[in-house]
Design an enzyme around this catalytic site. Structure first.
Site, short mmCIF file in Angstrom:
data_model
loop_
_atom_site.label_atom_id
_atom_site.label_comp_id
_atom_site.label_asym_id
_atom_site.label_seq_id
_atom_site.Cartn_x
_atom_site.Cartn_y
_atom_site.Cartn_z
NE ARG A 61 52.66 12.23 8.18
CZ ARG A 61 51.62 12.10 9.21
NH1 ARG A 61 51.36 10.77 9.52
NH2 ARG A 61 50.96 13.03 9.54
CD GLU A 98 38.99 19.77 14.08
OE1 GLU A 98 39.81 19.22 13.66
OE2 GLU A 98 37.77 19.76 13.97
P1 AMP Z 1 48.35 21.57 9.80
O1 AMP Z 1 48.80 21.86 11.39
O2 AMP Z 1 46.94 21.70 10.17
O3 AMP Z 1 49.02 22.46 8.84
O4 AMP Z 1 48.64 20.06 9.82
C1 AMP Z 1 49.72 19.64 9.43
C2 AMP Z 1 50.16 18.41 10.03
O5 AMP Z 1 49.30 17.36 10.27
C3 AMP Z 1 51.25 17.61 9.17
O6 AMP Z 1 52.35 17.28 10.07
C4 AMP Z 1 50.64 16.61 8.34
O7 AMP Z 1 51.40 15.27 8.38
C5 AMP Z 1 49.09 16.38 9.21
N1 AMP Z 1 48.11 16.36 8.26
C6 AMP Z 1 46.98 17.26 8.39
N2 AMP Z 1 46.23 17.03 7.54
C7 AMP Z 1 46.42 16.03 6.68
C8 AMP Z 1 45.98 15.19 5.57
N3 AMP Z 1 44.83 15.59 5.22
N4 AMP Z 1 46.73 14.09 5.10
C9 AMP Z 1 47.93 13.91 5.74
N5 AMP Z 1 48.35 14.45 7.06
C10 AMP Z 1 47.68 15.55 7.29
#
Ligand code: AMP
Length: 178
Positions: A61, A98
């Site tokens: 995205r 996770e």
């Molecule tokens: P993080 O590494 O935990 O910051 O997760 C970020 C990545 O996971 C991004 O590329 C987001 O597209 C996806 N992502 C994580 N949580 C969500 C959420 N609640 N809604 C949409 N995309 C998410």
């Protein structure tokens, strides 16, 4: 920036991809030309005077606005992809998720120490994937690193921004408390 316009088009999908997750679906922003323009104008305003020479988009995205922004800034666009997708020689960075480990990579000839890099993704949650991307871009010796998200998710116990540290200036267009 017209925050209300963007918020009114952002779709929330409860329990995707698993129970308890409120998934912020940016595809409903991307499908709407007025939202594309609003986001792009704001990103150009934020980054046009920073001397950026490359935009790095995070799969997948982060590719959408990242590539359009690169074109508008008149700079190159670099794909940061999951392991095994890029055909040339790559530099890799692993990070903990996770469940288990993930690896992202960038072509070795895509970034040089002369570059000022903006790394873009759609959403900040824990910050794990962006931290890996910052470390990866930093390993190329980039002169300066900026980081941008369309959305910063703030939740109880979620310290994404703190987790990213201070190697890069971080900006999010929208902040959501969930
Ligand atoms: P993080 O590494 O935990 O910051 O997760 C970020 C990545 O996971 C991004 O590329 C987001 O597209 C996806 N992502 C994580 N949580 C969500 C959420 N609640 N809604 C949409 N995309 C998410």
């Amino acid at each position: 920036m017209n925050t209300d316009l963007l918020l009114s088009h952002l779709r929330n999908i409860p329990d995707f991809p698993k129970p308890g997750i409120q998934f912020k679906d940016v595809s409903t922003l991307f499908i709407e030309p007025s939202c594309l323009n609003e986001i792009l104008d704001e990103l150009v305003r934020l980054y046009k005077d920073k001397g950026i020479t490359k935009v790095v988009g995070i799969e997948s995205r982060g590719f959408v606005m990242g590539a359009i922004l690169a074109q508008r800034l008149g700079v190159g666009f670099v794909m940061c992809r999951k392991i095994g997708k890029l055909p040339g020689e790559t530099r890799k960075q692993s990070y903990l998720k996770e469940y288990g480990e993930d690896v992202i990579e960038i072509h070795t000839d895509a970034i040089s120490p002369e570059d000022v890099v903006l790394i873009h993704d759609d959403l900040l949650a824990t910050g794990g994937s962006m931290k890996a991307a910052i470390d990866l871009v930093d390993s190329f010796g980039a002169k300066n690193i900026y980081v941008n998200f369309l959305i910063e998710l703030r939740m109880e116990g979620l310290k994404g921004k703190e987790f990213l540290g201070n190697k890069a200036e971080i900006t999010a267009l929208l902040t959501l408390n969930e």
